[in-house]
Design a protein around this motif. Sequence first.
Motif, short mmCIF file in Angstrom:
data_model
loop_
_atom_site.label_atom_id
_atom_site.label_comp_id
_atom_site.label_asym_id
_atom_site.label_seq_id
_atom_site.Cartn_x
_atom_site.Cartn_y
_atom_site.Cartn_z
N SER A 66 -3.13 3.91 -1.01
CA SER A 66 -3.48 3.00 0.10
C SER A 66 -4.95 2.62 0.04
O SER A 66 -5.31 1.46 0.29
CB SER A 66 -3.18 3.66 1.44
N LEU A 69 -5.41 0.15 -2.92
CA LEU A 69 -4.88 -1.20 -2.67
C LEU A 69 -5.62 -1.94 -1.55
O LEU A 69 -5.65 -3.16 -1.55
CB LEU A 69 -3.39 -1.12 -2.31
N ASP A 71 -5.98 -4.00 1.34
CA ASP A 71 -5.03 -4.92 1.97
C ASP A 71 -4.23 -5.73 0.95
O ASP A 71 -3.55 -6.68 1.30
CB ASP A 71 -5.77 -5.86 2.92
N LYS A 72 -4.30 -5.34 -0.31
CA LYS A 72 -3.62 -6.08 -1.38
C LYS A 72 -2.32 -5.41 -1.79
O LYS A 72 -1.94 -4.39 -1.25
CB LYS A 72 -4.55 -6.25 -2.57
N LYS A 73 -1.67 -5.97 -2.79
CA LYS A 73 -0.38 -5.47 -3.26
C LYS A 73 -0.51 -4.79 -4.62
O LYS A 73 -1.51 -4.92 -5.30
CB LYS A 73 0.62 -6.62 -3.33
N SER A 100 3.57 4.31 0.98
CA SER A 100 2.31 3.55 1.00
C SER A 100 2.44 2.15 0.41
O SER A 100 1.69 1.26 0.76
CB SER A 100 1.23 4.32 0.25
N VAL A 101 3.38 1.98 -0.52
CA VAL A 101 3.52 0.67 -1.17
C VAL A 101 4.73 -0.11 -0.66
O VAL A 101 4.97 -1.24 -1.11
CB VAL A 101 3.58 0.79 -2.71
N ASN A 102 5.50 0.47 0.25
CA ASN A 102 6.68 -0.20 0.79
C ASN A 102 6.29 -1.56 1.38
O ASN A 102 5.41 -1.65 2.22
CB ASN A 102 7.35 0.68 1.86
N GLY A 103 6.92 -2.61 0.89
CA GLY A 103 6.60 -3.97 1.32
C GLY A 103 5.37 -4.55 0.66
O GLY A 103 4.95 -5.66 0.98
N ARG A 104 4.77 -3.80 -0.26
CA ARG A 104 3.53 -4.24 -0.90
C ARG A 104 3.66 -4.32 -2.42
O ARG A 104 2.67 -4.31 -3.14
CB ARG A 104 2.40 -3.29 -0.53
N ALA A 123 -3.63 -9.07 -7.15
CA ALA A 123 -3.08 -7.77 -6.77
C ALA A 123 -4.24 -6.78 -6.79
O ALA A 123 -5.15 -6.89 -7.62
CB ALA A 123 -1.99 -7.33 -7.75
#
Length: 189
Positions: A66, A69, A71-73, A100-104, A123
């Motif tokens: 988190s 990343l 606010d990025k993917k 932490s990466v769900n939806g990202r 990204a």
Amino acid sequence: TLARQIELGARADIFISTNRLWCNFLEDNGLSGSGQSLKFAENQLVLIVPKDTGTSQIRTADLDISVVLKDKKLALGDPEHVPAGMYGLQALNSLGWMDSVNGRLLKTKDVRTALMLVELAEAGAGLVYATDALKSEKVRILSYIPETNHDPVSYFLVRLNDKKISTDFEKFMRSAEVESKLEADGFKF
């Protein structure tokens, strides 16, 4: 896609893949020559960030994805179709990073596109092969993902027939010349 095309009659002499299951598919369906598939190189999965990111290289176990990343993917090959994405998804689950990466996740058509998205800072990070990351001057390897977190990244060659060109190419891939070149490009054996 290539294995399915071969199954449907596409003409080819050699099939190379990092996905052992597709090599087995060709062999199990009688679409290979008389030899068995050859493992000729290995690679490693890495977490990359844009080169100008201030974070220095860190052990994977100490990473907070988190924070990396922001606010990025996270870019990776589509796990439904791309071996690097399959390994990446295994690593995300094994490392406990999925929440932490769900939806990202930015799922790409191939590993090179995932690399490009990180190069362009579209990204915040990406999961790609070490050999691809080492060729780019626009990304940094933040962490080498231990193989204990995903299946080994191995490259296999399947001869699809016993023609001289196929057997000669297989011999060539086993040569010291090829091994030296692959090693220079970051592959392992």
